[in-house]
Motif scaffolding. Structure first.
Motif, short mmCIF file in Angstrom:
data_model
loop_
_atom_site.label_atom_id
_atom_site.label_comp_id
_atom_site.label_asym_id
_atom_site.label_seq_id
_atom_site.Cartn_x
_atom_site.Cartn_y
_atom_site.Cartn_z
N GLY A 105 0.81 -1.21 0.00
CA GLY A 105 0.00 0.00 0.00
C GLY A 105 0.85 1.26 0.00
O GLY A 105 0.58 2.20 -0.77
N VAL A 106 1.89 1.29 0.84
CA VAL A 106 2.80 2.44 0.87
C VAL A 106 3.50 2.61 -0.48
O VAL A 106 3.67 3.72 -0.98
CB VAL A 106 3.83 2.28 2.01
CG1 VAL A 106 4.90 3.37 1.92
CG2 VAL A 106 3.14 2.32 3.36
N PHE A 107 3.86 1.46 -1.07
CA PHE A 107 4.56 1.52 -2.36
C PHE A 107 3.68 2.18 -3.42
O PHE A 107 4.11 3.08 -4.13
CB PHE A 107 4.95 0.11 -2.80
CG PHE A 107 5.49 0.04 -4.20
CD1 PHE A 107 6.80 0.38 -4.48
CD2 PHE A 107 4.66 -0.36 -5.26
CE1 PHE A 107 7.28 0.32 -5.78
CE2 PHE A 107 5.14 -0.42 -6.55
CZ PHE A 107 6.46 -0.08 -6.82
N TRP A 108 2.42 1.72 -3.52
CA TRP A 108 1.55 2.25 -4.58
C TRP A 108 1.13 3.69 -4.29
O TRP A 108 1.00 4.50 -5.22
CB TRP A 108 0.32 1.37 -4.74
CG TRP A 108 0.64 0.10 -5.49
CD1 TRP A 108 0.63 -1.16 -5.00
CD2 TRP A 108 1.04 0.01 -6.85
NE1 TRP A 108 1.01 -2.07 -5.97
CE2 TRP A 108 1.26 -1.37 -7.13
CE3 TRP A 108 1.25 0.92 -7.87
CZ2 TRP A 108 1.67 -1.82 -8.37
CZ3 TRP A 108 1.65 0.46 -9.11
CH2 TRP A 108 1.86 -0.88 -9.36
N ILE A 109 0.93 4.03 -3.05
CA ILE A 109 0.64 5.43 -2.72
C ILE A 109 1.81 6.33 -3.11
O ILE A 109 1.64 7.40 -3.70
CB ILE A 109 0.30 5.58 -1.23
CG1 ILE A 109 -1.05 4.92 -0.93
CG2 ILE A 109 0.28 7.06 -0.82
CD1 ILE A 109 -1.37 4.87 0.55
#
Length: 624
Positions: A195-199
């Motif tokens: 999630g952090v990566f895609w955000i």
């Protein structure tokens, strides 16, 4: 602590451990690199731009490397633990799915290894050859995969995809082999990391798109300022308005100048004078040697002078680095020497013709679009101002001739700012073309079109767009001297190296402006002398010093004068031949001087001597 370590390394959940290890390896390493890139972009790009022969302290890059190493070690530990449990517990769960998935993962990783290995020999040779891909053909594996050298990055992209698929099949194998479902292999920690990566990706992509839009707006503003497209085609259009080119003329001139030696002999001693010109004080020995030089080379000299009896035609715009303006500088230096000799003979008419040929040479150079051509033009204009000083010292000029020279100086004063703007336009074009070549993979030694990968690495896209916007913003400055330095921690893709070269050039234009203003005031002082019989002790309405905004300095009396004189050379490449060199020397003499204090902000008393770190821009008439 033991429970914490078991949970951290997924000791009791090997399927989750396998998926988490792959997630950390790909996602956490990417996030850490992105963070470091945005935190210390200058360190990253400084090291990316190093050649194999450079040496540079690692600095904060070592922090990034240690972080990546720790991420890799953690991922490897957790992953190997999961694989070991798969091998240990696989016999408890009969069935072929874990084995098939494991074999598929091994096959995919083998393909990834081959894809990584295929361009390696090519890239290694490329590194050793300082980036000359045209010298090498692709390796056998690249040929087997149907890849050209310029598309080596596709091989690594395929390797990443194979590794990702191999990781997926490994997670499936571990999950089935340990009796867990695939859903339970995905932990909350892994989901949080993804999630952090895609955000982060979406935010960076949005910022990169916004910065690119800003670049387009600034690009339009710069084009509006210069009135021409900011491209090579626009530069050609700007250049061709000066007239039709004649390459035959320039080949002829180059052939003539190539026949003229760059040295002369005083007895058995060699003098290399072509770079500095003749000394400001003509000794009898040098005068005789120079007259012999002109007599021995009278045929090419006369041909060269015919070429500059009018303003020379343009040459074809050559972007490959051919310096067509070098013969102009050589001729202007030679003609300045001949002017001094003519004045020594009291031959005013020939001296004025030599002055006019120097002016024609400068008139051609002022149409040169390149910055280096503008710098040569500044050099030749300074030679022309030196010629005006020698003409004033001779006291042979009539009132009409004096007014004509004053008119020339007024025209030159206006032309300086125009040439400054012209040089800024050219550098703006070259800066944008250099960045465009990097984006398209057309830059010398480039093996990767970075623009093709901008959606894969939006962080690089953002930094490149920011660098491009900064360069364009500097092109909206009034002149080179008003350009700002890039922030210390900015990404040095091109801005620092470009501005490091062009910013100091702006002061050369200011120095010429100061000297022209001083020379105009000196002509007024000469008019006063003609009306009153002597120079004034004080001169009113002195021009404004462009370096300080205050009135320039004026002196009539004993002054320190910096001159080029004939000196014994400290070294000679030949044991049996003595050499002279033309160097600077300061002496005291009666003179009329008007000067600007120059870039260093220190009043050096009208002395311009690089050896003494004195840089006053001065107009001087020696009276003894």
């Amino acid at each position: 602590m033991k429970q914490l370590l078991r949970k951290l390394f997924c000791w009791d959940a090997p399927a989750q451990g396998a998926f988490l290890a792959l997630t950390v390896f790909f996602v956490a390493s990417s996030l850490w690199f992105t963070f470091f890139l945005l935190w210390r972009p200058s360190d990253v790009f400084d090291h990316l731009q190093l050649s194999v022969m450079d040496a540079k302290p690692l600095g904060d890059v070592l922090v990034w490397a240690v972080g990546e190493l720790l991420i890799a070690l953690y991922s490897l530990t957790v992953f190997l633990r999961a694989i070991w449990l798969l091998a240990k517990n696989c016999h408890r769960h009969r069935g072929y799915l874990p084995l098939i998935c494991a074999l598929t993962a091994m096959l995919l990783w083998l393909c990834a290894w081959l894809f990584c290995l295929s361009p390696f020999p090519y890239l290694l040779r490329l590194l050793v050859s300082y980036g000359e891909p045209a010298r090498f053909s692709p390796g056998r594996l690249m040929t087997l995969f149907g890849l050209s050298p310029e598309r080596w990055w596709l091989s690594y992209l395929a390797a990443v995809l194979c590794m990702a698929l191999g990781g997926f099949f490994t997670v499936v194998a571990v999950a089935r082999g340990t009796g867990a479902s695939l859903r339970h292999a995905v932990s909350k920690t892994a989901l949080a990391l993804w999630g952090v990566f895609w955000i982060t990706y979406i935010v960076l992509l949005g910022l990169a798109l916004a910065q690119s839009h800003e670049v387009s707006q600034i690009h339009s503003m710069v084009q509006k300022r210069f009135g021409h497209p900011l491209s090579i085609e626009g530069l050609r259009e700007y250049y061709q308005k000066e007239g039709a080119p004649d390459d035959g003329f320039w080949k002829h001139l180059q052939g003539i100048m190539g026949q003229l030696p760059s040295e002369l002999f005083i007895g058995d001693s060699l003098v290399r004078w072509s770079s500095r010109g003749v000394p400001d004080r003509l000794t009898p020995d040098f005068l005789t040697a120079f007259e012999d030089y002109c007599a021995d080379n009278s045929a090419p000299l006369q041909e060269a002078e015919k070429c500059f009896d009018a303003i020379p035609p343009m040459h074809e715009l050559d972007l490959s680095g051919s310096l067509q303006f070098v013969p102009c500088r050589q001729f202007a230096t030679l003609e300045m020497g001949r002017l001094c000799v003519f004045l020594h003979r009291q031959d005013k008419d020939e001296a004025l013709r030599a002055y006019q040929r120097i002016a024609h040479c400068a008139s051609h150079l002022q149409r040169e679009p390149f910055l280096i051509g503008s710098l040569v033009w500044l050099n030749v204009e300074n030679l022309r101002l030196n010629a005006v000083e020698r003409l004033l010292e001779s006291r042979l000029l009539t009132e009409e001739e004096l007014r004509r020279i004053a008119s020339d100086l007024t025209t030159l004063e206006k032309r300086i700012s125009e040439n400054h703007c012209q040089a800024m336009f050219t550098e703006a074009v070259f800066g944008q073309e250099a960045l465009r070549d990097l984006e398209t993979g057309k830059a010398p030694g480039s093996v990767l079109a970075f623009g093709d990968l901008r959606f894969f690495f939006p962080q690089f896209w953002l930094l490149a767009a920011s660098d491009k916007a900064f360069i364009l913003l500097q092109c909206l400055a009034k002149d080179f001297t008003q350009m700002e330095d890039p922030p210390p921690q900015s990404a040095d893709i091109l801005s620092k190296s470009l501005l490091l070269v062009i910013k100091p050039s702006g002061n050369k234009f200011r120095e010429l402006t100061a000297r022209v203003l001083a020379m105009q005031a000196l002509l007024r002082a000469e008019e006063y002398r003609r009306e009153h019989g002597d120079f004034s002790e004080m001169l009113s309405d002195l021009p404004t010093d462009p370096f300080t905004g205050k009135p320039m300095q004026y002196r009539y009396g004993i002054a320190e004068i910096s001159e080029y004189v004939l000196q014994d050379s400290a070294s000679s490449p030949w044991e049996d031949i003595k050499m002279y060199e033309i160097g600077q020397e300061v002496r005291q003499a009666k003179a009329v001087q008007i000067w600007s204090i120059g870039l260093n902000g220190v009043d050096d008393g009208g002395v311009a001597n690089s050896l003494l770190d004195k840089d006053d821009a001065c107009a001087t008439v020696r009276l003894e």
